[in-house]
Design a protein around this motif. Structure first.
Motif, PDB file in Angstrom:
ATOM      1  N   VAL A   1      29.724  -9.801  24.356  1.00  0.00           N
ATOM      2  CA  VAL A   1      28.460 -10.191  23.734  1.00  0.00           C
ATOM      3  C   VAL A   1      27.342  -9.257  24.196  1.00  0.00           C
ATOM      4  CG1 VAL A   1      26.812 -12.052  23.382  1.00  0.00           C
ATOM      5  CG2 VAL A   1      29.251 -12.581  23.667  1.00  0.00           C
ATOM      6  N   HIS A   2      26.660  -8.633  23.231  1.00  0.00           N
ATOM      7  CA  HIS A   2      25.560  -7.716  23.496  1.00  0.00           C
ATOM      8  C   HIS A   2      24.414  -8.007  22.532  1.00  0.00           C
ATOM      9  CE1 HIS A   2      27.681  -4.570  26.027  1.00  0.00           C
ATOM     10  NE2 HIS A   2      28.705  -5.295  25.591  1.00  0.00           N
ATOM     11  N   SER A   3      23.280  -7.333  22.758  1.00  0.00           N
ATOM     12  CA  SER A   3      22.180  -7.350  21.788  1.00  0.00           C
ATOM     13  C   SER A   3      21.590  -5.957  21.702  1.00  0.00           C
ATOM     14  CB  SER A   3      21.121  -8.382  22.179  1.00  0.00           C
ATOM     15  OG  SER A   3      20.436  -7.998  23.360  1.00  0.00           O
ATOM     16  N   PHE A   4      20.905  -5.680  20.564  1.00  0.00           N
ATOM     17  CA  PHE A   4      20.346  -4.345  20.349  1.00  0.00           C
ATOM     18  C   PHE A   4      18.900  -4.442  19.875  1.00  0.00           C
ATOM     19  CE2 PHE A   4      22.058  -5.527  16.216  1.00  0.00           C
ATOM     20  CZ  PHE A   4      21.153  -5.009  15.293  1.00  0.00           C
ATOM     21  N   THR A   5      18.157  -3.362  20.081  1.00  0.00           N
ATOM     22  CA  THR A   5      16.736  -3.347  19.747  1.00  0.00           C
ATOM     23  C   THR A   5      16.540  -3.211  18.237  1.00  0.00           C
ATOM     24  OG1 THR A   5      16.643  -0.953  20.050  1.00  0.00           O
ATOM     25  CG2 THR A   5      16.064  -2.317  21.949  1.00  0.00           C
ATOM     26  N   PRO A   6      15.514  -3.871  17.685  1.00  0.00           N
ATOM     27  CA  PRO A   6      15.239  -3.729  16.248  1.00  0.00           C
ATOM     28  C   PRO A   6      14.701  -2.350  15.876  1.00  0.00           C
ATOM     29  CG  PRO A   6      13.636  -5.192  17.276  1.00  0.00           C
ATOM     30  CD  PRO A   6      14.673  -4.908  18.314  1.00  0.00           C
ATOM     31  N   VAL A   7      14.155  -1.645  16.866  1.00  0.00           N
ATOM     32  CA  VAL A   7      13.657  -0.282  16.643  1.00  0.00           C
ATOM     33  C   VAL A   7      14.150   0.580  17.796  1.00  0.00           C
ATOM     34  CG1 VAL A   7      11.630   1.201  16.363  1.00  0.00           C
ATOM     35  CG2 VAL A   7      11.576  -1.150  15.502  1.00  0.00           C
ATOM     36  N   TYR A   8      14.719   1.737  17.475  1.00  0.00           N
ATOM     37  CA  TYR A   8      15.188   2.649  18.526  1.00  0.00           C
ATOM     38  C   TYR A   8      14.609   4.028  18.268  1.00  0.00           C
ATOM     39  CZ  TYR A   8      18.278   5.298  21.600  1.00  0.00           C
ATOM     40  OH  TYR A   8      18.769   6.124  22.574  1.00  0.00           O
ATOM     41  N   LYS A   9      13.781   4.491  19.215  1.00  0.00           N
ATOM     42  CA  LYS A   9      13.127   5.792  19.109  1.00  0.00           C
ATOM     43  C   LYS A   9      12.438   5.950  17.759  1.00  0.00           C
ATOM     44  CE  LYS A   9      15.972   8.167  22.541  1.00  0.00           C
ATOM     45  NZ  LYS A   9      16.830   9.331  22.864  1.00  0.00           N
ATOM     46  N   GLY A  10      11.728   4.888  17.348  1.00  0.00           N
ATOM     47  CA  GLY A  10      10.925   4.913  16.134  1.00  0.00           C
ATOM     48  C   GLY A  10      11.673   4.622  14.853  1.00  0.00           C
ATOM     49  N   VAL A  11      12.986   4.417  14.920  1.00  0.00           N
ATOM     50  CA  VAL A  11      13.793   4.171  13.724  1.00  0.00           C
ATOM     51  C   VAL A  11      14.108   2.685  13.613  1.00  0.00           C
ATOM     52  CG1 VAL A  11      15.951   4.684  12.538  1.00  0.00           C
ATOM     53  CG2 VAL A  11      14.791   6.478  13.848  1.00  0.00           C
ATOM     54  N   GLN A  12      13.762   2.091  12.467  1.00  0.00           N
ATOM     55  CA  GLN A  12      14.044   0.687  12.236  1.00  0.00           C
ATOM     56  C   GLN A  12      15.538   0.457  12.068  1.00  0.00           C
ATOM     57  OE1 GLN A  12      11.982  -1.999  12.004  1.00  0.00           O
ATOM     58  NE2 GLN A  12      10.054  -0.882  12.316  1.00  0.00           N
ATOM     59  N   ARG A  13      15.991  -0.680  12.582  1.00  0.00           N
ATOM     60  CA  ARG A  13      17.387  -1.073  12.431  1.00  0.00           C
ATOM     61  C   ARG A  13      17.439  -2.384  11.649  1.00  0.00           C
ATOM     62  NH1 ARG A  13      19.084  -0.126  18.748  1.00  0.00           N
ATOM     63  NH2 ARG A  13      20.187   1.860  18.491  1.00  0.00           N
ATOM     64  N   PRO A  14      17.787  -2.340  10.383  1.00  0.00           N
ATOM     65  CA  PRO A  14      17.750  -3.554   9.555  1.00  0.00           C
ATOM     66  C   PRO A  14      18.922  -4.494   9.764  1.00  0.00           C
ATOM     67  CG  PRO A  14      18.513  -1.695   8.258  1.00  0.00           C
ATOM     68  CD  PRO A  14      18.139  -1.141   9.608  1.00  0.00           C
ATOM     69  N   LEU A  15      19.926  -4.082  10.521  1.00  0.00           N
ATOM     70  CA  LEU A  15      21.084  -4.942  10.742  1.00  0.00           C
ATOM     71  C   LEU A  15      20.694  -6.244  11.428  1.00  0.00           C
ATOM     72  CD1 LEU A  15      23.536  -2.329  12.292  1.00  0.00           C
ATOM     73  CD2 LEU A  15      23.548  -3.129   9.934  1.00  0.00           C
ATOM     74  N   HIS A  16      21.385  -7.317  11.104  1.00  0.00           N
ATOM     75  CA  HIS A  16      21.281  -8.555  11.865  1.00  0.00           C
ATOM     76  C   HIS A  16      22.333  -8.610  12.971  1.00  0.00           C
ATOM     77  CE1 HIS A  16      19.429  -9.743   7.955  1.00  0.00           C
ATOM     78  NE2 HIS A  16      18.562 -10.288   8.777  1.00  0.00           N
ATOM     79  N   ILE A  17      23.524  -8.128  12.645  1.00  0.00           N
ATOM     80  CA  ILE A  17      24.635  -8.194  13.586  1.00  0.00           C
ATOM     81  C   ILE A  17      25.534  -6.981  13.397  1.00  0.00           C
ATOM     82  CG2 ILE A  17      26.002  -9.619  11.985  1.00  0.00           C
ATOM     83  CD1 ILE A  17      27.214 -11.027  14.451  1.00  0.00           C
ATOM     84  N   GLY A  18      26.040  -6.469  14.515  1.00  0.00           N
ATOM     85  CA  GLY A  18      26.986  -5.372  14.463  1.00  0.00           C
ATOM     86  C   GLY A  18      28.330  -5.799  15.027  1.00  0.00           C
ATOM     87  N   LEU A  19      29.410  -5.384  14.366  1.00  0.00           N
ATOM     88  CA  LEU A  19      30.772  -5.647  14.811  1.00  0.00           C
ATOM     89  C   LEU A  19      31.362  -4.312  15.260  1.00  0.00           C
ATOM     90  CD1 LEU A  19      31.845  -7.959  11.848  1.00  0.00           C
ATOM     91  CD2 LEU A  19      30.921  -8.644  14.071  1.00  0.00           C
ATOM     92  N   LEU A  20      31.626  -4.191  16.550  1.00  0.00           N
ATOM     93  CA  LEU A  20      31.995  -2.906  17.135  1.00  0.00           C
ATOM     94  C   LEU A  20      33.435  -2.903  17.619  1.00  0.00           C
ATOM     95  CD1 LEU A  20      28.879  -2.824  17.023  1.00  0.00           C
ATOM     96  CD2 LEU A  20      28.892  -1.742  19.252  1.00  0.00           C
ATOM     97  N   TYR A  21      34.091  -1.770  17.441  1.00  0.00           N
ATOM     98  CA  TYR A  21      35.480  -1.607  17.844  1.00  0.00           C
ATOM     99  C   TYR A  21      35.748  -0.112  17.951  1.00  0.00           C
ATOM    100  CZ  TYR A  21      35.422  -1.114  12.776  1.00  0.00           C
ATOM    101  OH  TYR A  21      35.096  -0.739  11.497  1.00  0.00           O
ATOM    102  N   ASN A  22      36.931   0.241  18.406  1.00  0.00           N
ATOM    103  CA  ASN A  22      37.315   1.633  18.520  1.00  0.00           C
ATOM    104  C   ASN A  22      38.485   1.888  17.561  1.00  0.00           C
ATOM    105  OD1 ASN A  22      37.592   4.276  19.396  1.00  0.00           O
ATOM    106  ND2 ASN A  22      38.484   3.752  21.367  1.00  0.00           N
ATOM    107  N   ARG A  23      39.697   1.705  18.014  1.00  0.00           N
ATOM    108  CA  ARG A  23      40.867   1.944  17.159  1.00  0.00           C
ATOM    109  C   ARG A  23      41.320   0.692  16.401  1.00  0.00           C
ATOM    110  NH1 ARG A  23      41.319   4.083  22.109  1.00  0.00           N
ATOM    111  NH2 ARG A  23      41.639   6.335  22.316  1.00  0.00           N
ATOM    112  N   ASP A  24      40.935  -0.469  16.886  1.00  0.00           N
ATOM    113  CA  ASP A  24      41.482  -1.727  16.380  1.00  0.00           C
ATOM    114  C   ASP A  24      40.377  -2.522  15.683  1.00  0.00           C
ATOM    115  OD1 ASP A  24      42.624  -4.191  15.929  1.00  0.00           O
ATOM    116  OD2 ASP A  24      43.396  -4.442  17.966  1.00  0.00           O
ATOM    117  N   GLU A  25      40.413  -2.557  14.369  1.00  0.00           N
ATOM    118  CA  GLU A  25      39.364  -3.231  13.602  1.00  0.00           C
ATOM    119  C   GLU A  25      39.788  -4.594  13.073  1.00  0.00           C
ATOM    120  OE1 GLU A  25      38.537  -1.416   9.680  1.00  0.00           O
ATOM    121  OE2 GLU A  25      40.158  -0.024  10.155  1.00  0.00           O
TER     122      GLU A  25
END
Length: 260
Positions: free
Chosen positions: A154-178
């Motif tokens: 479980v993580h959280s992310f900033t709505p703005v990163y280095k001046g760039v808006q992030r419109p996502l509500h939620i991100g699903l992250l993985y590497n090789r296994d989706e």
């Protein structure tokens, strides 16, 4: 045999890993790499002021509360990190240059500049390693059963990163296994008008991450890293709402995931 005294954590300071519901009955096993923002007393404030110590550079805002509520609702074990990523990042290999960051986003971290190899080793041995030992120790006995654990980071992310808006509500992250990402995506998309990212706003890799590659992939466990936008979980009401959502999705997903 006498043990070596801690070089970083003073007597009476809390342990690096807080384990909740270690004997929980759920298949889900939760982690929160950036749950806390505590700085060991011996490091002072790392040369930073309180506003910086409350920002994302120090911790994942709202993530710990969501994770704890998920743990309670699912009866799932949770291992959460007590200390700030400004001391050592528990989702980075200690071999990486940004494991102990001298600059986080655009903010310099004076307390991390010019530290000795012994100081870096102390942070690894007293914060990073005990946290990952707690995860490994919790997973190991569960792996030997027919109900193999399902890892959720479980993580959280900033709505703005280095001046760039992030419109996502939620991100699903993985590497090789989706596999788990696909199952959760379908459940989330069917229920809510949420903007869902796959490997956004970050992508998991062997180079940039530690928990998923080591505890998920290397063990062959079904797994996911979930990122929730911080303004959505910045207060108690948002944390409760997202914990309820996540609980509902994970309960619906479990029968499908158990068959993978």
């Amino acid at each position: 045999m006498a043990t070596e005294p801690n070089t970083l954590l003073a007597d009476g300071e809390p342990p690096a890993a807080v384990v909740t519901r270690p004997n929980g009955g759920s298949r889900y096993f939760l982690t929160c790499d950036h749950a806390g923002r505590r700085i060991p007393q011996r490091l002072g404030t790392q040369g930073l002021e309180e506003p910086d110590l409350s920002r994302h550079i120090a911790w994942d805002i709202g993530a710990a509360s969501v994770a704890r509520q998920l743990s309670d609702a699912l009866d799932a074990p949770l291992v959460a990190q007590t200390y700030s990523r400004l001391v050592i990042d528990c989702n980075r290999s200690p071999a990486r240059h940004d494991s102990i960051a001298t600059i986080s986003e655009s903010t310099e971290v004076p307390g991390n500049k010019g530290i000795s190899a012994a100081e870096a080793a102390g942070r690894r041995d007293e914060i990073f390693q005990p946290y990952h030992d707690a995860i490994a120790g919790g997973l190991a006995p569960r792996e030997a059963t027919e109900r193999r654990p399902i890892l959720v980071c479980v993580h959280s992310f900033t709505p703005v990163y280095k001046g760039v808006q992030r419109p996502l509500h939620i991100g699903l992250l993985y590497n090789r296994d989706e596999r788990m990402a696909r199952v959760l995506h379908d459940l989330i998309a069917a229920e809510d008008e949420l903007v869902i990212g796959h490997n956004e706003p970050y992508a998991v890799s062997d180079e940039s991450d530690y928990t998923v590659p080591v505890h998920g992939e290397q063990r062959g466990l079904v797994h996911i890293e979930v990122e929730i936008r911080q303004d959505l979980v910045a207060d108690a009401a948002g944390q409760r709402a997202w914990a309820e959502r996540m609980t509902r999705w994970l309960k619906q997903a479990e029968p499908v995931l158990a068959a993978l």
